[in-house]
Scaffold this active site. Structure first.
Site, PDB file in Angstrom:
ATOM      1  N   MET A   1     -38.508   9.181  18.878  1.00  0.00           N
ATOM      2  CA  MET A   1     -39.631  10.064  19.088  1.00  0.00           C
ATOM      3  C   MET A   1     -40.536   9.993  17.859  1.00  0.00           C
ATOM      4  SD  MET A   1     -39.737  14.235  19.451  1.00  0.00           S
ATOM      5  CE  MET A   1     -38.539  14.548  18.200  1.00  0.00           C
ATOM      6  N   PRO A   2     -41.644   9.253  17.944  1.00  0.00           N
ATOM      7  CA  PRO A   2     -42.563   9.209  16.813  1.00  0.00           C
ATOM      8  C   PRO A   2     -43.333  10.521  16.671  1.00  0.00           C
ATOM      9  CG  PRO A   2     -43.161   7.554  18.471  1.00  0.00           C
ATOM     10  CD  PRO A   2     -42.025   8.339  19.000  1.00  0.00           C
ATOM     11  N   ILE A   3     -43.523  10.906  15.418  1.00  0.00           N
ATOM     12  CA  ILE A   3     -44.369  12.046  15.091  1.00  0.00           C
ATOM     13  C   ILE A   3     -45.393  11.540  14.087  1.00  0.00           C
ATOM     14  CG2 ILE A   3     -44.490  14.355  14.076  1.00  0.00           C
ATOM     15  CD1 ILE A   3     -41.516  14.677  14.862  1.00  0.00           C
TER      16      ILE A   3
ATOM     17  N   ALA B   1     -42.936   2.720  21.606  1.00  0.00           N
ATOM     18  CA  ALA B   1     -42.709   4.169  21.703  1.00  0.00           C
ATOM     19  C   ALA B   1     -43.104   4.677  23.083  1.00  0.00           C
ATOM     20  CB  ALA B   1     -43.518   4.898  20.632  1.00  0.00           C
TER      21      ALA B   1
ATOM     22  N   HIS C   1     -45.585  12.439  19.508  1.00  0.00           N
ATOM     23  CA  HIS C   1     -46.261  13.668  19.071  1.00  0.00           C
ATOM     24  C   HIS C   1     -47.302  13.314  18.024  1.00  0.00           C
ATOM     25  CE1 HIS C   1     -43.190  16.438  20.812  1.00  0.00           C
ATOM     26  NE2 HIS C   1     -42.480  15.315  20.730  1.00  0.00           N
TER      27      HIS C   1
END
Length: 69
Positions: A1-3, A34, A40
């Site tokens: 989960m990239p932020i 991703a 996010h």
């Protein structure tokens, strides 16, 4: 989960922010695989008196006349 935490000087419109979020999400999907549903993006706006560049506040740089070559 990239932020992704994106710091910008205040002044972009909501539409510009929508475009940034969409394009950053697309780039992460294309380059890093991703999943967009798990990506996010946090946009943090900073006042131009709270941001410095090249030894000056952005506030002062915006007020100064453009440099000539």
């Amino acid at each position: 989960m990239p932020i992704v935490n994106l710091h910008i000087v205040r002044g972009l419109s909501v539409e510009q922010k929508r475009t940034l979020v969409a394009e950053i999400t697309q780039t992460l999907a294309r380059v890093a695989g991703a999943k967009p549903a798990r990506t996010h993006i946090v946009i943090q706006e900073v006042a131009d008196e709270d941001w410095g560049l090249e030894g000056q506040l952005v506030l002062d740089r915006r007020a100064a006349p453009p440099a000539t070559a």
